[in-house]
Motif scaffolding. Structure first.
Motif, PDB file in Angstrom:
ATOM      1  N   SER A  50       0.822  -1.224   0.000  1.00 21.48           N
ATOM      2  CA  SER A  50       0.000   0.000   0.000  1.00 21.48           C
ATOM      3  C   SER A  50       0.849   1.264   0.000  1.00 21.48           C
ATOM      4  O   SER A  50       0.814   2.076   0.930  1.00 21.48           O
ATOM      5  N   LEU A  51       1.627   1.445  -1.057  1.00 23.88           N
ATOM      6  CA  LEU A  51       2.524   2.595  -1.178  1.00 23.88           C
ATOM      7  C   LEU A  51       1.964   3.611  -2.157  1.00 23.88           C
ATOM      8  O   LEU A  51       1.481   3.260  -3.234  1.00 23.88           O
ATOM      9  N   ASP A  52       2.037   4.888  -1.771  1.00 24.95           N
ATOM     10  CA  ASP A  52       1.691   5.986  -2.666  1.00 24.95           C
ATOM     11  C   ASP A  52       2.987   6.451  -3.329  1.00 24.95           C
ATOM     12  O   ASP A  52       3.910   6.885  -2.638  1.00 24.95           O
ATOM     13  N   PRO A  53       3.099   6.384  -4.667  1.00 24.02           N
ATOM     14  CA  PRO A  53       4.362   6.710  -5.328  1.00 24.02           C
ATOM     15  C   PRO A  53       4.642   8.194  -5.492  1.00 24.02           C
ATOM     16  O   PRO A  53       5.674   8.564  -6.052  1.00 24.02           O
ATOM     17  N   THR A  54       3.753   9.060  -4.993  1.00 28.76           N
ATOM     18  CA  THR A  54       3.957  10.501  -5.166  1.00 28.76           C
ATOM     19  C   THR A  54       5.232  10.939  -4.446  1.00 28.76           C
ATOM     20  O   THR A  54       5.391  10.723  -3.245  1.00 28.76           O
ATOM     21  N   LEU A  55       6.128  11.565  -5.191  1.00 30.44           N
ATOM     22  CA  LEU A  55       7.412  11.998  -4.643  1.00 30.44           C
ATOM     23  C   LEU A  55       7.346  13.478  -4.279  1.00 30.44           C
ATOM     24  O   LEU A  55       7.012  14.316  -5.115  1.00 30.44           O
ATOM     25  N   ALA A  56       7.661  13.793  -3.036  1.00 30.82           N
ATOM     26  CA  ALA A  56       7.715  15.188  -2.596  1.00 30.82           C
ATOM     27  C   ALA A  56       9.146  15.685  -2.729  1.00 30.82           C
ATOM     28  O   ALA A  56      10.085  15.005  -2.310  1.00 30.82           O
ATOM     29  N   VAL A  57       9.321  16.856  -3.325  1.00 32.55           N
ATOM     30  CA  VAL A  57      10.660  17.408  -3.543  1.00 32.55           C
ATOM     31  C   VAL A  57      10.711  18.863  -3.090  1.00 32.55           C
ATOM     32  O   VAL A  57       9.699  19.559  -3.076  1.00 32.55           O
ATOM     33  N   LEU A  58      11.907  19.296  -2.747  1.00 29.85           N
ATOM     34  CA  LEU A  58      12.100  20.702  -2.410  1.00 29.85           C
ATOM     35  C   LEU A  58      11.846  21.571  -3.642  1.00 29.85           C
ATOM     36  O   LEU A  58      11.119  22.550  -3.585  1.00 29.85           O
ATOM     37  N   ALA A  59      12.459  21.188  -4.779  1.00 26.48           N
ATOM     38  CA  ALA A  59      12.322  21.961  -6.017  1.00 26.48           C
ATOM     39  C   ALA A  59      11.995  21.031  -7.178  1.00 26.48           C
ATOM     40  O   ALA A  59      12.591  19.972  -7.314  1.00 26.48           O
ATOM     41  N   ASP A  60      11.063  21.470  -8.014  1.00 22.45           N
ATOM     42  CA  ASP A  60      10.601  20.658  -9.138  1.00 22.45           C
ATOM     43  C   ASP A  60      10.717  21.425 -10.461  1.00 22.45           C
ATOM     44  O   ASP A  60       9.714  21.685 -11.127  1.00 22.45           O
ATOM     45  N   PRO A  61      11.937  21.798 -10.878  1.00 27.25           N
ATOM     46  CA  PRO A  61      12.069  22.508 -12.151  1.00 27.25           C
ATOM     47  C   PRO A  61      11.710  21.646 -13.358  1.00 27.25           C
ATOM     48  O   PRO A  61      11.421  22.163 -14.436  1.00 27.25           O
TER      49      PRO A  61
END
Length: 357
Positions: free
Chosen positions: A173-184
């Motif tokens: 049950s993993l959500d693959p959404t990746l949180a990043v500091l910067a998303d250029p």
């Protein structure tokens, strides 16, 4: 493993000290370009030179507020999206200091003390499945939030999606959404900013990442039941800036918190689909520059800096030759006799191209 405090992060990595020998830059580059997977060997890591340290210190002083603000904004987005029953899982190693900053922001702003692990993910080979099974056993009912430093082409984002798809078939049950500091690269829906700027921890290697090496997946050293491996460079302790970096940004977090909380109210990215604009721009560069391997194109200020400091560069593309924020790029290119070309067909401020050897 690592020089961070245990309450900041727990590395789920096998210690390979005394087992893996590092290779020089030219040897490693030739091996990679001849088909050896980059995760099977390690580059030599030296104590940072005066050039490295000067670049790092200037970047930290100039961008510390911007880093803190972005860390706060992405933390607010994570909390809004996932709630308080949360586990942070940063991707070693560039994601680790960002994960620590998010953990600290949640503690400062909301009194939340969330678990934080750092695990290995390797392009072309996926995330460390043993590490994820371990985390899920320890936290069966928590939502796992993956964290990285920044996006380029989105290769790690795609790798994470594929890994989660496979692990979810095993019931994780993993959500693959990746949180990043910067998303250029426009490949994440959870980010603090999409501005392409020099995140200071991109300037150094292990000495701003808990003295931990790049991660290794070589079956000569890693068994089926092992975590992916890494080395712990205790001999670089005198040059270690890992905790200093975290403490400097943490002080800024305290200053920007009221502003971040106000901005977070109107910072709506939760339902936004990533456009993958950066990947399309990189494909255009690949075609126009006649580059065989897309992995030889490293977009963004941080990745271009790394190419100039750690790889064998061919040339650098810049959006604007007069951009004062790229002064360190121009300096490093001059020092290494790397040509610079102006190229305005990209959203990134610059892009580093690796030389075919």
């Amino acid at each position: 493993m690592g020089s961070y405090a245990r309450e900041d992060v727990l590395f789920l990595l096998k210690n390979l000290n005394g087992q893996v020998e590092e290779d020089g830059l030219e040897v490693r580059e030739k091996a990679i370009q001849s088909g050896v997977h980059y995760s099977e060997m390690l580059p030599i890591e030296y104590s940072p030179t005066a050039t490295y340290m000067n670049l790092y210190e200037k970047a930290l002083d100039y961008y510390k507020e911007k880093v803190a603000k972005a860390a706060g904004l992405v933390s607010e987005q994570i909390l809004k999206r996932s709630g308080k029953q949360l586990v942070l899982v940063s991707l070693a190693r560039a994601g680790t200091p960002i994960g620590i900053l998010i953990k600290r922001y949640l503690k400062l702003a909301y009194g939340l003390d969330v678990p934080h692990y750092s695990v290995s993910i390797i392009r072309g080979r996926g995330i460390d499945e043993n590490a994820l099974h371990y985390i899920r056993r320890c936290h069966p009912d928590h939502l796992i939030q993956f964290i990285d430093g920044w996006t380029g082409k989105g290769a790690i984002t795609k790798e994470l999606q594929e890994s989660c798809k496979h692990l979810n078939l095993e019931g994780l049950s993993l959500d693959p959404t990746l949180a990043v500091l910067a998303d250029p690269g426009h490949c994440s829906a959870l980010y603090g900013t999409r501005e392409d700027f020099l995140i200071p921890n991109a300037c150094l290697n292990s000495t701003v990442s808990g003295l931990v090496s790049r991660t290794v997946l070589n079956r000569e050293y890693i068994g089926e039941d092992d975590f992916h491996g890494a080395k712990y460079y205790t001999h670089l302790a005198d040059a270690d800036r890992s905790n200093e970096y975290i403490d400097v940004i943490t002080k800024e977090l305290e200053k920007v918190m009221p502003c971040v909380k106000r901005e977070a109210q109107s910072f709506k990215v939760l339902d936004e689909e990533p456009s993958w604009q950066g990947l399309q721009e990189v494909k255009n560069i690949q075609r126009e520059q006649g580059i065989e391997q897309i992995h030889h194109i490293k977009p963004g200020v941080g990745e271009t800096t790394r190419v100039l400091l750690r790889r064998v560069p061919w040339k650098v593309l810049v959006k604007d030759r007069n951009d004062p924020a790229l002064s360190h790029i121009f300096q490093l290119a001059r020092e290494n006799d790397v040509p610079i070309e102006e190229y305005d067909g990209m959203s990134y401020a610059c892009c580093g191209l690796i030389k075919k050897v």
